[in-house]
Design a protein around this motif. Sequence first.
Motif, PDB file in Angstrom:
ATOM      1  N   HIS A   1       0.842  -1.389  -0.035  1.00  0.00           N
ATOM      2  CA  HIS A   1       0.118   0.160   0.029  1.00  0.00           C
ATOM      3  C   HIS A   1       0.777   1.070   0.063  1.00  0.00           C
ATOM      4  CE1 HIS A   1      -3.529  -2.272   0.896  1.00  0.00           C
ATOM      5  NE2 HIS A   1      -2.776  -2.953   1.367  1.00  0.00           N
ATOM      6  N   PHE A   2       0.504   2.060  -0.799  1.00  0.00           N
ATOM      7  CA  PHE A   2       1.183   3.379  -0.828  1.00  0.00           C
ATOM      8  C   PHE A   2       0.068   4.686  -0.514  1.00  0.00           C
ATOM      9  CE2 PHE A   2       3.436   0.355  -3.070  1.00  0.00           C
ATOM     10  CZ  PHE A   2       5.016   0.812  -2.849  1.00  0.00           C
ATOM     11  N   LYS A   3       0.772   5.570   0.034  1.00  0.00           N
ATOM     12  CA  LYS A   3      -0.067   6.750   0.373  1.00  0.00           C
ATOM     13  C   LYS A   3       0.622   7.903  -0.364  1.00  0.00           C
ATOM     14  CE  LYS A   3      -2.224   9.772   4.027  1.00  0.00           C
ATOM     15  NZ  LYS A   3      -2.196   9.843   5.581  1.00  0.00           N
TER      16      LYS A   3
ATOM     17  N   PHE B   1       7.328   3.498  -8.293  1.00  0.00           N
ATOM     18  CA  PHE B   1       7.979   2.420  -8.998  1.00  0.00           C
ATOM     19  C   PHE B   1       9.026   2.096  -8.111  1.00  0.00           C
ATOM     20  CE2 PHE B   1       6.296   3.191 -13.422  1.00  0.00           C
ATOM     21  CZ  PHE B   1       4.908   2.951 -12.794  1.00  0.00           C
ATOM     22  N   MET B   2      10.032   3.220  -7.924  1.00  0.00           N
ATOM     23  CA  MET B   2      11.184   2.873  -7.062  1.00  0.00           C
ATOM     24  C   MET B   2      11.089   2.365  -5.686  1.00  0.00           C
ATOM     25  SD  MET B   2      13.644   6.208  -8.731  1.00  0.00           S
ATOM     26  CE  MET B   2      14.887   6.135  -7.760  1.00  0.00           C
ATOM     27  N   SER B   3      10.096   3.119  -4.942  1.00  0.00           N
ATOM     28  CA  SER B   3       9.620   2.620  -3.670  1.00  0.00           C
ATOM     29  C   SER B   3       9.198   1.203  -3.485  1.00  0.00           C
ATOM     30  CB  SER B   3       8.708   3.716  -3.222  1.00  0.00           C
ATOM     31  OG  SER B   3       8.297   3.371  -1.676  1.00  0.00           O
ATOM     32  N   TYR B   4       8.540   0.979  -4.667  1.00  0.00           N
ATOM     33  CA  TYR B   4       7.986  -0.532  -4.678  1.00  0.00           C
ATOM     34  C   TYR B   4       9.322  -1.451  -4.881  1.00  0.00           C
ATOM     35  CZ  TYR B   4       5.882  -4.779  -6.256  1.00  0.00           C
ATOM     36  OH  TYR B   4       5.439  -6.277  -6.347  1.00  0.00           O
ATOM     37  N   SER B   5      10.007  -1.182  -5.727  1.00  0.00           N
ATOM     38  CA  SER B   5      11.202  -1.872  -5.882  1.00  0.00           C
ATOM     39  C   SER B   5      11.977  -2.244  -4.857  1.00  0.00           C
ATOM     40  CB  SER B   5      11.885  -1.431  -7.265  1.00  0.00           C
ATOM     41  OG  SER B   5      11.248  -1.385  -8.244  1.00  0.00           O
TER      42      SER B   5
ATOM     43  N   MET C   1      14.442  -5.055  -4.498  1.00  0.00           N
ATOM     44  CA  MET C   1      15.229  -5.159  -5.897  1.00  0.00           C
ATOM     45  C   MET C   1      15.945  -3.663  -6.206  1.00  0.00           C
ATOM     46  SD  MET C   1      14.318  -8.063  -7.194  1.00  0.00           S
ATOM     47  CE  MET C   1      13.163  -9.226  -7.205  1.00  0.00           C
ATOM     48  N   MET C   2      17.001  -3.812  -6.695  1.00  0.00           N
ATOM     49  CA  MET C   2      17.842  -2.610  -6.865  1.00  0.00           C
ATOM     50  C   MET C   2      17.335  -1.638  -8.010  1.00  0.00           C
ATOM     51  SD  MET C   2      20.016  -2.762  -4.474  1.00  0.00           S
ATOM     52  CE  MET C   2      21.013  -1.200  -4.835  1.00  0.00           C
ATOM     53  N   ASN C   3      16.391  -2.205  -9.009  1.00  0.00           N
ATOM     54  CA  ASN C   3      16.235  -1.542 -10.303  1.00  0.00           C
ATOM     55  C   ASN C   3      14.736  -1.414 -10.353  1.00  0.00           C
ATOM     56  OD1 ASN C   3      15.741  -0.180 -12.762  1.00  0.00           O
ATOM     57  ND2 ASN C   3      17.562  -1.171 -13.598  1.00  0.00           N
ATOM     58  N   TYR C   4      13.960  -0.472 -10.475  1.00  0.00           N
ATOM     59  CA  TYR C   4      12.560  -0.655 -10.739  1.00  0.00           C
ATOM     60  C   TYR C   4      12.143  -1.146 -12.086  1.00  0.00           C
ATOM     61  CZ  TYR C   4      12.313   3.476 -13.706  1.00  0.00           C
ATOM     62  OH  TYR C   4      12.513   4.638 -14.545  1.00  0.00           O
TER      63      TYR C   4
ATOM     64  N   SER D   1       3.451   4.844 -17.733  1.00  0.00           N
ATOM     65  CA  SER D   1       4.759   5.463 -17.962  1.00  0.00           C
ATOM     66  C   SER D   1       5.127   5.940 -16.554  1.00  0.00           C
ATOM     67  CB  SER D   1       4.443   6.563 -18.671  1.00  0.00           C
ATOM     68  OG  SER D   1       5.561   7.293 -18.862  1.00  0.00           O
ATOM     69  N   PRO D   2       6.406   5.652 -16.290  1.00  0.00           N
ATOM     70  CA  PRO D   2       7.093   6.309 -15.096  1.00  0.00           C
ATOM     71  C   PRO D   2       7.354   7.650 -15.053  1.00  0.00           C
ATOM     72  CG  PRO D   2       8.785   5.017 -16.711  1.00  0.00           C
ATOM     73  CD  PRO D   2       7.536   5.036 -16.881  1.00  0.00           C
ATOM     74  N   LYS D   3       7.131   8.256 -16.406  1.00  0.00           N
ATOM     75  CA  LYS D   3       7.114   9.759 -16.548  1.00  0.00           C
ATOM     76  C   LYS D   3       5.760  10.572 -16.099  1.00  0.00           C
ATOM     77  CE  LYS D   3      10.734   9.318 -19.976  1.00  0.00           C
ATOM     78  NZ  LYS D   3      11.122   9.678 -21.165  1.00  0.00           N
ATOM     79  N   LYS D   4       4.556   9.963 -15.965  1.00  0.00           N
ATOM     80  CA  LYS D   4       3.345  10.476 -15.732  1.00  0.00           C
ATOM     81  C   LYS D   4       3.278  10.762 -14.219  1.00  0.00           C
ATOM     82  CE  LYS D   4       1.932  10.424 -20.118  1.00  0.00           C
ATOM     83  NZ  LYS D   4       1.252  11.692 -20.709  1.00  0.00           N
TER      84      LYS D   4
END
Length: 91
Positions: A22-24, A35-39, A44-47, A60-63
């Motif tokens: 879960h993320f707030k 994505f980086m927080s999830y990884s 995992m080192m790389n999302y 998209s990771p940019k949105k």
Amino acid sequence: MAEGSTKFIKLKIKAQDDTILHFKVNPSTIMKDIFMSYSSKKQMMNYKIFRFFFDGKRLSPKKTVNELGLKNGDEIDAMIHQDGGGSACNY
């Protein structure tokens, strides 16, 4: 919205093994940060080893959360990226 007030959105990310994190987040958060927080939480080192989908569409990771139209309680699917699919050899 008044300046200084922040409305957070709660998102869920579901892995292939059905575990859910879960993320707030702030609506203006870019997806790469999530994505980086999830990884990191998955150790995992790389999302980029994951592919993230919402309603069958890759995110998209940019949105930002807002740009993607994500709402409170939405669930994102996380899949581990696998290369392959080459032709099988018959020996």
